[in-house]
Scaffold this motif. Structure first.
Motif, PDB file in Angstrom:
ATOM      1  N   SER A  50      31.132 -10.331 -34.926  1.00  0.00           N
ATOM      2  CA  SER A  50      30.865  -9.878 -33.567  1.00  0.00           C
ATOM      3  C   SER A  50      32.079  -9.227 -32.916  1.00  0.00           C
ATOM      4  CB  SER A  50      30.399 -11.054 -32.697  1.00  0.00           C
ATOM      5  OG  SER A  50      31.405 -12.056 -32.603  1.00  0.00           O
ATOM      6  N   GLN A  51      33.256  -9.368 -33.528  1.00  0.00           N
ATOM      7  CA  GLN A  51      34.451  -8.714 -32.996  1.00  0.00           C
ATOM      8  C   GLN A  51      34.514  -7.237 -33.363  1.00  0.00           C
ATOM      9  OE1 GLN A  51      36.873 -12.236 -34.652  1.00  0.00           O
ATOM     10  NE2 GLN A  51      38.193 -11.422 -33.055  1.00  0.00           N
ATOM     11  N   VAL A  52      33.694  -6.821 -34.321  1.00  0.00           N
ATOM     12  CA  VAL A  52      33.628  -5.401 -34.720  1.00  0.00           C
ATOM     13  C   VAL A  52      32.153  -4.992 -34.778  1.00  0.00           C
ATOM     14  CG1 VAL A  52      35.852  -5.253 -35.906  1.00  0.00           C
ATOM     15  CG2 VAL A  52      33.881  -6.168 -37.132  1.00  0.00           C
ATOM     16  N   PRO A  53      31.505  -4.904 -33.627  1.00  0.00           N
ATOM     17  CA  PRO A  53      30.046  -4.705 -33.620  1.00  0.00           C
ATOM     18  C   PRO A  53      29.575  -3.330 -34.067  1.00  0.00           C
ATOM     19  CG  PRO A  53      30.927  -4.687 -31.372  1.00  0.00           C
ATOM     20  CD  PRO A  53      32.043  -5.113 -32.276  1.00  0.00           C
ATOM     21  N   GLN A  54      30.401  -2.279 -33.865  1.00  0.00           N
ATOM     22  CA  GLN A  54      29.952  -0.919 -34.173  1.00  0.00           C
ATOM     23  C   GLN A  54      30.851  -0.271 -35.212  1.00  0.00           C
ATOM     24  OE1 GLN A  54      29.204   1.514 -30.657  1.00  0.00           O
ATOM     25  NE2 GLN A  54      29.047  -0.339 -29.392  1.00  0.00           N
ATOM     26  N   ALA A  55      30.310   0.729 -35.892  1.00  0.00           N
ATOM     27  CA  ALA A  55      31.085   1.457 -36.892  1.00  0.00           C
ATOM     28  C   ALA A  55      32.355   2.023 -36.247  1.00  0.00           C
ATOM     29  CB  ALA A  55      30.252   2.592 -37.487  1.00  0.00           C
ATOM     30  N   GLY A  56      33.486   1.807 -36.902  1.00  0.00           N
ATOM     31  CA  GLY A  56      34.759   2.270 -36.388  1.00  0.00           C
ATOM     32  C   GLY A  56      35.508   1.237 -35.582  1.00  0.00           C
ATOM     33  N   ASP A  57      34.853   0.143 -35.192  1.00  0.00           N
ATOM     34  CA  ASP A  57      35.537  -0.927 -34.475  1.00  0.00           C
ATOM     35  C   ASP A  57      36.454  -1.678 -35.437  1.00  0.00           C
ATOM     36  OD1 ASP A  57      34.154  -0.252 -32.230  1.00  0.00           O
ATOM     37  OD2 ASP A  57      32.773  -1.953 -32.289  1.00  0.00           O
ATOM     38  N   GLY A 187      19.617 -17.143 -33.276  1.00  0.00           N
ATOM     39  CA  GLY A 187      20.050 -17.113 -34.667  1.00  0.00           C
ATOM     40  C   GLY A 187      21.364 -16.423 -34.920  1.00  0.00           C
ATOM     41  N   GLU A 188      22.151 -16.188 -33.871  1.00  0.00           N
ATOM     42  CA  GLU A 188      23.400 -15.448 -34.051  1.00  0.00           C
ATOM     43  C   GLU A 188      24.480 -15.991 -33.126  1.00  0.00           C
ATOM     44  OE1 GLU A 188      25.003 -10.805 -33.692  1.00  0.00           O
ATOM     45  OE2 GLU A 188      22.881 -11.279 -33.428  1.00  0.00           O
ATOM     46  N   LEU A 189      25.693 -16.099 -33.639  1.00  0.00           N
ATOM     47  CA  LEU A 189      26.853 -16.486 -32.852  1.00  0.00           C
ATOM     48  C   LEU A 189      27.675 -15.246 -32.517  1.00  0.00           C
ATOM     49  CD1 LEU A 189      27.958 -19.496 -35.065  1.00  0.00           C
ATOM     50  CD2 LEU A 189      26.991 -19.708 -32.774  1.00  0.00           C
ATOM     51  N   VAL A 190      28.304 -15.252 -31.345  1.00  0.00           N
ATOM     52  CA  VAL A 190      29.200 -14.155 -30.981  1.00  0.00           C
ATOM     53  C   VAL A 190      30.472 -14.739 -30.381  1.00  0.00           C
ATOM     54  CG1 VAL A 190      27.367 -12.463 -30.610  1.00  0.00           C
ATOM     55  CG2 VAL A 190      28.116 -13.894 -28.710  1.00  0.00           C
ATOM     56  N   VAL A 191      31.588 -14.067 -30.629  1.00  0.00           N
ATOM     57  CA  VAL A 191      32.847 -14.448 -30.004  1.00  0.00           C
ATOM     58  C   VAL A 191      32.798 -14.035 -28.535  1.00  0.00           C
ATOM     59  CG1 VAL A 191      35.317 -13.917 -29.906  1.00  0.00           C
ATOM     60  CG2 VAL A 191      34.224 -14.369 -32.104  1.00  0.00           C
ATOM     61  N   ALA A 192      33.208 -14.936 -27.648  1.00  0.00           N
ATOM     62  CA  ALA A 192      33.151 -14.657 -26.216  1.00  0.00           C
ATOM     63  C   ALA A 192      34.299 -15.374 -25.517  1.00  0.00           C
ATOM     64  CB  ALA A 192      31.810 -15.114 -25.636  1.00  0.00           C
ATOM     65  N   GLY A 193      34.637 -14.913 -24.331  1.00  0.00           N
ATOM     66  CA  GLY A 193      35.595 -15.641 -23.510  1.00  0.00           C
ATOM     67  C   GLY A 193      37.053 -15.421 -23.833  1.00  0.00           C
ATOM     68  N   GLY A 194      37.379 -14.463 -24.662  1.00  0.00           N
ATOM     69  CA  GLY A 194      38.782 -14.193 -24.944  1.00  0.00           C
ATOM     70  C   GLY A 194      39.400 -15.170 -25.921  1.00  0.00           C
ATOM     71  N   CYS A 195      40.713 -15.056 -26.095  1.00  0.00           N
ATOM     72  CA  CYS A 195      41.439 -15.855 -27.084  1.00  0.00           C
ATOM     73  C   CYS A 195      42.681 -16.462 -26.436  1.00  0.00           C
ATOM     74  CB  CYS A 195      41.856 -14.973 -28.267  1.00  0.00           C
ATOM     75  SG  CYS A 195      42.817 -15.821 -29.535  1.00  0.00           S
ATOM     76  N   LEU A 196      42.943 -17.721 -26.755  1.00  0.00           N
ATOM     77  CA  LEU A 196      44.187 -18.374 -26.366  1.00  0.00           C
ATOM     78  C   LEU A 196      45.127 -18.341 -27.562  1.00  0.00           C
ATOM     79  CD1 LEU A 196      42.738 -21.502 -24.517  1.00  0.00           C
ATOM     80  CD2 LEU A 196      43.938 -19.584 -23.457  1.00  0.00           C
ATOM     81  N   ARG A 197      46.319 -17.810 -27.369  1.00  0.00           N
ATOM     82  CA  ARG A 197      47.296 -17.719 -28.461  1.00  0.00           C
ATOM     83  C   ARG A 197      48.550 -18.507 -28.092  1.00  0.00           C
ATOM     84  NH1 ARG A 197      44.836 -12.609 -28.652  1.00  0.00           N
ATOM     85  NH2 ARG A 197      44.024 -12.110 -30.728  1.00  0.00           N
TER      86      ARG A 197
END
Length: 441
Positions: A50-57, A187-197
């Motif tokens: 889900s972090q690269v949903p479209q071609a070229g992402d 039936g699908e998971l997606v990354v959401a809410g940003g990332c803590l590093r």
């Protein structure tokens, strides 16, 4: 480095049945060998589809210390490429994520590559001896990972062409990942809410050990649970317990709670902590969400899916995730004494917003470097890294619960305080590292 590289016996001697040598945490030569053998030859989590949903992402990260690009190809597939221009070695992509369009273009000399890594074009092409160039390594373009596998959108890669197959490596340990996916009504998971590093000044294995060590919470996080308890006791009986207390109060459980929490180990170092109970077991129900899953799976299966809420699932060597809240942590080694930890939130597609809100709040409360929980851990981790250089005992104990005759195989055990999961982790480390050091490996 030569001593360990050419001496499998010396590597094997670093791990004993109930303890490990401190060199595993402080020796730069071992870190380099882990990078070359452990991370390059086994399956490492890269990112989510889900972090690269479209071609070229694209999304850039690393496997061990090797920089890589995860990119969506025009045919819909996901490719994993080493982020190193074939010309001068510059990073082809510098941003963490973005959209490349139809091609990847190096910012240094404008060499351009197809989304599968094949060399597309280069300036001043006529100035090259094209007959000779056609047979040079540069003509091969961006090197792809040796193998890529995707399960429920989770993208894994093996840098080396040599190594175990995906299902052989994870085996039955994939079941918790399947459970995570079954929590999505659509039936699908997606990354959401940003990332803590967070960058922590410790060896990566110190952080990973903590993932399957519940006993530390009783003492390390005592201040957090006591503060939450004090706030809770000051509330009137007719006040609804805030979600923040629901997530922090469980840190006040005692050792006896974890002694009955249950755990499971698998071959290759994978593990589940909290197969029977965890700090997440008592969260309030979300009726609308449960009704959605009942319509998808039926009442019995929906209850079975939601009742599985372990403390952590560990995929050796560096991925941890929770089923509820839907949290993913990735431990990325930077140096022998420097580690990047990424914490991501997952959203089960079609679920009510409350599900994601619970996950984002938990991540902020517990995994943010400014949280009331994580800073306790970080302080301890960094103090361990420093103190391991001190003279005296050269060994790190993992004896709690050890009774001898342990094998690296799938096994359930009840006492979560038992350090069996840690010992299993290092048995896998020992076996895989020693095998890589053997002549001809």
């Amino acid at each position: 480095m030569q001593a360990y590289r050419d001496d499998p016996a010396a590597l094997a001697a670093l791990v004993e049945p109930d303890r490990v040598h401190r060199d595993l945490y402080v020796a730069p030569e071992l870190f380099a060998l882990e990078d070359e053998w452990l991370f390059a030859r086994n399956w490492i989590y890269v990112g989510h589809a889900s972090q690269v949903p479209q071609a070229g992402d694209f999304y850039t990260t690393r496997i061990g210390t090797c920089p890589i690009i995860m990119v969506r190809h025009g045919d819909g597939s996901i490719r994993v490429l080493i982020n190193r221009c074939a010309h001068k070695g510059a990073a082809v992509v510098s941003e963490i994520c973005g959209r490349a369009g139809r091609a990847l273009r190096c910012p240094y000399h404008a060499w351009t590559y197809e989304l599968d890594g094949a060399l597309l074009s280069m300036p001043l092409k006529s100035d090259y001896d094209l007959a000779a160039f056609a047979h040079s390594p540069a003509a091969m373009g961006l090197r792809p990972a040796g193998a890529v596998a995707i399960r429920h959108g989770f993208v894994f890669a093996r840098l080396s062409a040599k190594g175990p197959d995906f299902h052989g490596y994870f085996g039955a340990a994939l079941a918790p990942l399947d459970n995570l996916a079954q929590r999505a009504p659509d039936g699908e998971l997606v990354v959401a809410g940003g990332c803590l590093r967070s960058i922590i000044r410790c060896n990566w294995k110190i952080y990973v050990e903590n993932i399957v060590d519940p006993a530390h919470a009783v003492s390390t996080h005592e201040s957090a649970s006591q503060s939450a308890a004090a706030i809770g006791s000051a509330m009137s009986n007719d006040q609804k317990e805030p979600a923040v207390l629901e997530q922090l109060l469980p840190f006040g459980v005692n050792y006896s709670y974890f002694s009955q929490a249950g755990a499971r180990i698998y071959s290759n170092g994978h593990a589940i902590l909290g197969t029977k109970a965890s700090l997440h077991s008592g969260y309030a129900k979300l009726p609308d969400y449960e009704a959605m899953l009942e319509r998808v799976h039926g009442p019995d299966r929906a209850r079975e899916v939601l009742s599985f809420a372990p403390q952590n699932t560990l995929f050796f060597p560096n991925l941890a995730f929770k089923a509820s809240p839907q949290t993913v942590r990735v431990v990325r080694p930077l140096a022998v004494d420097r580690t990047l930890v990424e914490t991501w939130s997952l959203m089960p597609k079609g679920a009510p917003d409350a599900v994601l809100q619970r996950t984002v709040m938990y991540n902020r409360l517990v995994f943010s470097p400014m949280s009331v929980v994580a800073h306790d851990d970080f302080h301890v981790f960094e103090s361990i890294q420093q103190a391991l250089h001190a003279p005296g005992n050269e060994w790190v104990s993992m004896q709690r619960g050890y009774r001898g005759d342990e094998a690296e195989e799938t096994r359930d055990f009840e006492d979560g305080n038992d350090e069996l999961a840690l010992r299993n982790f290092y048995r896998a480390w020992q076996r895989l590292m020693v095998a890589a050091a053997e002549p001809g490996a």
